[in-house]
Structures are given as structure tokens and as C-alpha cells.
Design a protein around this motif. Structure first.
Motif, mmCIF file in Angstrom:
data_model
loop_
_atom_site.group_PDB
_atom_site.id
_atom_site.type_symbol
_atom_site.label_atom_id
_atom_site.label_comp_id
_atom_site.label_asym_id
_atom_site.label_seq_id
_atom_site.Cartn_x
_atom_site.Cartn_y
_atom_site.Cartn_z
ATOM 1 N N ALA A 213 0.830 -1.208 0.000
ATOM 2 C CA ALA A 213 0.000 0.000 0.000
ATOM 3 C C ALA A 213 0.864 1.258 0.000
ATOM 4 O O ALA A 213 0.599 2.215 -0.736
ATOM 5 C CB ALA A 213 -0.933 -0.011 1.206
ATOM 6 N N LEU A 214 1.910 1.266 0.824
ATOM 7 C CA LEU A 214 2.794 2.433 0.870
ATOM 8 C C LEU A 214 3.528 2.622 -0.447
ATOM 9 O O LEU A 214 3.725 3.753 -0.913
ATOM 10 C CB LEU A 214 3.785 2.285 2.028
ATOM 11 N N ASP A 215 3.937 1.525 -1.068
ATOM 12 C CA ASP A 215 4.630 1.622 -2.359
ATOM 13 C C ASP A 215 3.712 2.178 -3.439
ATOM 14 O O ASP A 215 4.152 2.931 -4.320
ATOM 15 C CB ASP A 215 5.151 0.244 -2.783
ATOM 16 N N ALA A 216 2.427 1.782 -3.384
ATOM 17 C CA ALA A 216 1.474 2.221 -4.405
ATOM 18 C C ALA A 216 0.772 3.528 -4.026
ATOM 19 O O ALA A 216 0.041 4.098 -4.834
ATOM 20 C CB ALA A 216 0.420 1.132 -4.632
ATOM 21 N N ASN A 217 0.996 3.987 -2.793
ATOM 22 C CA ASN A 217 0.337 5.186 -2.254
ATOM 23 C C ASN A 217 -1.180 5.027 -2.212
ATOM 24 O O ASN A 217 -1.922 6.002 -2.310
ATOM 25 C CB ASN A 217 0.714 6.438 -3.050
ATOM 26 N N ARG A 218 -1.623 3.798 -2.077
ATOM 27 C CA ARG A 218 -3.048 3.506 -1.917
ATOM 28 C C ARG A 218 -3.171 2.058 -1.436
ATOM 29 O O ARG A 218 -2.253 1.254 -1.628
ATOM 30 C CB ARG A 218 -3.819 3.681 -3.223
ATOM 31 N N ARG A 219 -4.290 1.718 -0.845
ATOM 32 C CA ARG A 219 -4.492 0.341 -0.409
ATOM 33 C C ARG A 219 -4.650 -0.574 -1.624
ATOM 34 O O ARG A 219 -5.373 -0.249 -2.560
ATOM 35 C CB ARG A 219 -5.737 0.231 0.482
ATOM 36 N N VAL A 220 -3.963 -1.680 -1.590
ATOM 37 C CA VAL A 220 -4.069 -2.669 -2.661
ATOM 38 C C VAL A 220 -4.376 -4.030 -2.038
ATOM 39 O O VAL A 220 -4.180 -4.236 -0.845
ATOM 40 C CB VAL A 220 -2.758 -2.756 -3.492
ATOM 41 N N ALA A 235 -4.755 -9.845 3.240
ATOM 42 C CA ALA A 235 -4.467 -9.450 1.860
ATOM 43 C C ALA A 235 -4.508 -7.939 1.654
ATOM 44 O O ALA A 235 -3.883 -7.424 0.724
ATOM 45 C CB ALA A 235 -5.461 -10.123 0.909
ATOM 46 N N GLN A 236 -5.246 -7.220 2.503
ATOM 47 C CA GLN A 236 -5.350 -5.765 2.345
ATOM 48 C C GLN A 236 -5.349 -5.092 3.712
ATOM 49 O O GLN A 236 -6.095 -5.479 4.608
ATOM 50 C CB GLN A 236 -6.623 -5.395 1.579
ATOM 51 N N ILE A 237 -4.519 -4.080 3.863
ATOM 52 C CA ILE A 237 -4.463 -3.334 5.117
ATOM 53 C C ILE A 237 -5.808 -2.644 5.351
ATOM 54 O O ILE A 237 -6.485 -2.231 4.406
ATOM 55 C CB ILE A 237 -3.320 -2.283 5.069
ATOM 56 N N GLY A 238 -6.225 -2.536 6.601
ATOM 57 C CA GLY A 238 -7.490 -1.887 6.914
ATOM 58 C C GLY A 238 -7.499 -0.420 6.492
ATOM 59 O O GLY A 238 -6.452 0.252 6.504
ATOM 60 N N LYS A 239 -8.669 0.099 6.130
ATOM 61 C CA LYS A 239 -8.772 1.476 5.642
ATOM 62 C C LYS A 239 -8.367 2.491 6.709
ATOM 63 O O LYS A 239 -7.530 3.370 6.472
ATOM 64 C CB LYS A 239 -10.209 1.745 5.181
ATOM 65 N N GLU A 240 -8.953 2.398 7.916
ATOM 66 C CA GLU A 240 -8.618 3.336 8.982
ATOM 67 C C GLU A 240 -7.204 3.112 9.517
ATOM 68 O O GLU A 240 -6.454 4.083 9.705
ATOM 69 C CB GLU A 240 -9.656 3.242 10.102
ATOM 70 N N PRO A 241 -6.768 1.861 9.747
ATOM 71 C CA PRO A 241 -5.368 1.672 10.150
ATOM 72 C C PRO A 241 -4.376 2.261 9.154
ATOM 73 O O PRO A 241 -3.389 2.894 9.552
ATOM 74 C CB PRO A 241 -5.236 0.142 10.227
ATOM 75 N N TYR A 242 -4.645 2.116 7.861
ATOM 76 C CA TYR A 242 -3.729 2.655 6.852
ATOM 77 C C TYR A 242 -3.651 4.176 6.944
ATOM 78 O O TYR A 242 -2.558 4.762 6.870
ATOM 79 C CB TYR A 242 -4.183 2.235 5.458
ATOM 80 N N ARG A 243 -4.789 4.835 7.151
ATOM 81 C CA ARG A 243 -4.797 6.294 7.274
ATOM 82 C C ARG A 243 -3.908 6.759 8.425
ATOM 83 O O ARG A 243 -3.155 7.728 8.300
ATOM 84 C CB ARG A 243 -6.226 6.781 7.494
#
Length: 504
Positions: A213-220, A235-243
Motif C-alpha cells: 500500500a505504501l509503495d502504491a500510495n493507496r491500499r491494494v 491481503a489488504q491493510i485496513g482502511k482506517e489503520p492505513y490512514r
């Protein structure tokens, strides 16, 4: 902003159920690392995991009406146990939806605490879909494992405790990441209270959804997730945790399964407790950071985040430890097939400890031997051995990082099969539950002859299989079509050096 979590964390009233866990110095690993290493012992929670904090904090925020209708969650392990205990404590009806692959120890733990357990599907996603269906049909409240502000705040109390417990400078804290709830809560608090302390997220190399996600600058969404560290196999980082995380960490470190196994051993030697793979992930990241930076005299904290592992997994963990610690190297070496060759080869190795030696006669020219050797992790021992053998005329192949060699070939070395023409080799992962192996074989049976088969139960949610098929070249595309239709993750290992040396 992450600062908004500080008040939530300070107001989390969880200590009538969760416990304040100790922050213990680890003298053995500290001496080896030449840095002070501290363990935050979340494995000592009532459910042997930090998950009780977030689950209980979430339930405390519910209205009386929501509690009366009950709660539901999808989980394959620690979140289920945390929610089950929290619900029992508050007298709330709880339904836990688990994949059918969930080990019995975790199913029984949730039932024992009064929760209703529903087994659905082979994956977390299938279990989660059924849990959401129950929310719609019965009006239950869904309690997410990580993507929820109250859950994140509950997990953040880990950071509040450790900063209070250790008043001296802390150079870095290493936090395991799956969906990101623990890392979000902890990193938000640490960066607000002690911004000079570095925070590193640690992920398995084959489940690095935050790094992606950090490499793509968005959740993948990762196309495939490794299953060894099931507690962080997301498989995908949580939306709020990622923020929150992207604004409050200093970097991401990835660790292999072997490195996690070595960290499990390190935790055991200092604490006499056995963590699960995800529970030792942060220490694996800490060790990697020290090795890569060469730092000394620093103070680091690793989160011992969970100890819910199946006993039958310990065999595999133990076997992988020496490689993860970089204290064992595995080589394929070709020596002449004639009297005296073994003695000459062993003499060249000197007094090194041989951990494994496998051989099967193939022809009267060359002998391919599978050999494991104890090495020192600090002085390029693997490279020295390989160069020494090569300088004496031996053909050498370093297989220390070869997954097929480590998981399968080392248990199979028995000789070549010249009669097995048109052989294609594949490695599979399939859901591990009663009857799964038979079902797997039934799906494969009938079209092509199976010329080789190796399966070994590692006590995990998924089984690993190495299979050989005799398939004419003109039918390779048909085989690929069948394998894709199976729906199991697989890889073509026909050209793997380990197979070519010993079995091809």
C-alpha cells in the motif's frame, strides 16, 4: 490525524478484563544483538493475545440495545477468543464465524467462553461474508478485528503502558502488522508522546499488504497471501489503520518464515514461553534492523503479541529455526561415485557439524548429496564453504533459500526416476481439514499419472504438497487449465534445482 486517538486511548476502560502486561528485558538476545531488547508481553493476556484489548473496548462503546441484539465477528483465531471472553464478561451473546480450516484448539477456545461458533468456507473472506449476512438478517453488531476506531484505541493501550513502564529513551519500537489495528493505535500514541522514538511496522514477506500500500500510495489487495503466520495473513491493510499508520511510522520491515521461527526460539530462550509465528514477527524485524544497520547500544522494544499456536506446528518451527538464525546452510554437492569420495569430502569439511546428509545411488559417474551444515551467521560462512568446495573441483549449489528443497526435497531424497518421462512438478497449498487431502487427490485423479507425491502436515491452516505428473508436452496447456480451475495456489517447480539434482 493520528492525534485524535490519544483521548480515545487514555479513556479506554479495559482493565477489569484485560491486564497490564509486563515489559521484560531479554538478556540473552540483548547480549547477542549488542543492544538492550525489551519484550512487551502481550502473550500473557487472558486469551494469550493483545486482541482482548480492542474487542473489549469496542463492546464497552455499544448501546444497551446493540448489546441486547448480540455481536458477530469473523475470525480464524485471536480476535475470536478476545471477543468471546469480552462478550462472556459483559453477558452479551456472541457469534463467531470461522473458516472450516480453523484449528480445533481455537474453535474450542471460543466455544468454551460461551460463544456460538459457525464454520463457513475455507478462507477469512468467506467467513466474513457470512458474518455480514448475519448483521443484515438478525440486526447483530459486527465487531471488526482491526478496521474500527474503538478497536484501534483498545490496541493502542499497549503503547500507553510501555511508555509508562520504561521512562528512559527508547530508540525504536517494532510492531507486527496484519490488518493494522495494533500498529495504528500504538504508532499514533508513541509519535504523540515521544516523537523521537522510531516506529517500525513488521510484516511477513509473503503477506506484506502495508508495504504494498505504501509503495502504491493507496491500499491494494495482494493476489496471494502466505499462510505461515496466520495471525497476520491479511491481503489488504485496513482502511482506517492505513490512514493512521502512513502518517506515524518510520518504515516497514519484512521477515521470512525462517526468520520468524528463529525469533520464536529467541523468545523461548529468554522467557520460556512459545509464541505463535505472528507473535514473534516484531522480534524478527528487530533482528533484521540491527543486522542491516549495525547499530549498538540502543534500546529497542518488540511486541510479543500472541502465543496461540498448535503444538503440532512446533516440529516445523524447530526445523526452520537454524536456517532462520543463519546457523545452518543447505547444499547440493556433486562428488564422484567411487570408493573414498565420501571420506575425502568429509575431510574437506573439517570439524564442522553436519546437520543432515542424504544420498541415493543414481549412476556410476556422479553422486548428488544433500548436506546440511552448521555455520556461523557473522562471517559469510556459507559463501566460504561454497567457495572452498568449488576450489576443490566440486559442483556446489546453495539451497539454503530454496523453499522446495526445505519443505519437500530434504524429506524425499531417494534417487532419480528415468522411467518417469514427461514429468512436470508442481507445488500446491490446499485447505487443511479432515478429508482435504483425499478431496485434493480426487480433483487431480484420472487424466495424468501421478509420478511423485509428497505431503507433510505442518500444523497450519493450509497443507503443502509437491506433485509430479507425467504429461506429454502437447498437453501442458490442458494441465495448466485444470490447475487454474482447481483454485488452489500453485507454482511450477519443474526447473527447481533441488528437484533436478535429486529426483528429476
Amino acid at each position: 490525524m493520528p492525534q485524535s486517538y490519544i483521548k480515545r486511548i487514555l479513556n479506554a476502560r479495559i482493565y477489569d478484563l484485560a491486564v497490564e502486561t509486563p515489559l521484560d528485558e531479554a538478556p540473552l538476545i540483548s547480549t547477542r544483538m549488542k543492544n538492550k531488547v525489551l519484550f512487551k508481553r502481550e502473550d500473557l493476556q487472558p486469551v494469550f493475545s493483545f486482541k482482548i484489548r480492542g474487542a473489549y473496548n469496542k463492546l464497552l462503546q455499544l448501546t444497551d440495545e446493540q448489546r441486547a441484539k448480540g455481536v458477530v465477528a469473523a475470525s480464524a483465531g485471536n480476535h475470536a477468543q478476545g471477543l468471546a471472553l469480552a462478550s462472556q464478561h459483559l453477558g452479551v451473546s456472541a457469534t463467531i464465524v470461522m473458516p472450516q480450516t480453523t484449528p480445533a484448539i481455537k474453535i474450542d477456545a471460543a466455544k468454551r467462553r460461551g460463544s456460538k461458533v459457525v464454520l463457513m468456507g475455507d478462507t477469512f473472506d468467506e467467513a466474513s461474508a457470512h458474518a455480514q449476512k448475519l448483521v443484515v438478517e438478525k440486526g447483530m453488531t459486527y465487531v471488526p478485528p482491526y478496521d474500527d476506531a474503538d478497536v484501534i484505541a483498545g490496541q493502542g493501550t499497549v503503547a500507553m503502558e510501555l511508555l509508562r513502564q520504561y521512562s528512559g529513551p527508547i530508540d525504536a519500537v517494532f510492531i507486527p502488522v496484519g490488518g493494522g489495528g495494533l500498529c495504528a493505535g500504538m504508532s499514533a500514541y508513541i509519535k504523540y508522546v515521544r516523537p523521537e522514538t522510531k516506529v517500525f511496522a513488521v510484516e511477513p514477506v509473503d503477506a506484506a499488504c502495508l508495504k504494498a500500500a505504501l509503495d502504491a500510495n493507496r491500499r491494494v489487495t495482494l493476489p496471494h497471501v502466505g499462510i505461515f503466520a496466520d495471525g497476520v495473513a491479511v491481503a489488504q491493510i485496513g482502511k482506517e489503520p492505513y490512514r493512521v499508520i502512513k502518517a506515524s511510522i518510520d518504515g516497514v520491515i519484512t521477515a521470512t518464515a525462517d526468520e520468524m521461527c528463529a525469533a520464536i526460539k529467541d523468545v523461548f530462550e529468554d522467557t520460556r514461553s512459545i509464541t505463535e509465528p505472528a507473535g514473534a514477527l516484531s522480534l524478527a524485524g528487530l533482528k533484521k534492523y540491527v543486522a542491516e544497520t549495525g547499530c549498538e547500544g540502543k534500546t529497542f522494544v518488540a511486541i510479543s503479541s500472541g502465543a496461540n499456536t498448535n503444538f503440532d506446528r512446533l516440529r516445523f518451527i524447530s526445523e526452520s529455526t537454524e536456517i532462520g538464525e543463519k546457523r545452518e546452510a543447505i547444499f547440493a554437492v556433486t562428488i564422484p561415485e567411487k570408493p573414498g569420495s565420501y571420506a575425502k569430502f568429509c575431510k574437506l569439511l573439517g570439524k564442522r557439524s553436519i546437520t543432515e546428509f542424504n544420498y541415493r545411488y543414481a549412476d556410476n559417474r556422479d553422486a548428488h548429496i544433500f548436506v546440511g551444515l552448521q555455520v556461523s551467521p557473522s562471517n559469510n560462512d556459507r559463501e566460504v564453504i561454497a567457495n572452498t568446495l568449488a576450489s576443490k573441483g566440486y559442483k556446489v549449489c546453495d539451497m539454503t533459500e530454496n523453499e522446495t528443497a526445505k519443505l519437500h526435497i530434504r524429506h524425499m531424497v531417494g534417487g532419480h526416476a528415468p522411467q518417469a518421462g514427461d514429468e512436470k512438478i508442481y507445488r500446491f497449498e490446499f485447505p487443511e481439514r479432515p478429508g482435504a487431502l483425499l478431496k485434493f487427490l480426487t480433483k487431480l485423479a484420472g487424466r495424468w499419472n501421478i509420478s511423485m507425491f509428497h505431503y507433510r502436515n505442518h500444523g497450519a491452516a493450509f497443507g503443502r504438497v509437491l506433485v509430479g505428473f507425467q504429461v506429454p508436452k502437447k498437453e501442458h496447456k490442458q494441465l495448466e487449465t485444470l490447475l487454474k480451475d482447481l483454485g488452489y495456489p500453485y507454482s511450477d517447480e519443474t526447473n527447481n534445482e533441488a528437484y533436478q539434482y535429486f529426483l528429476g
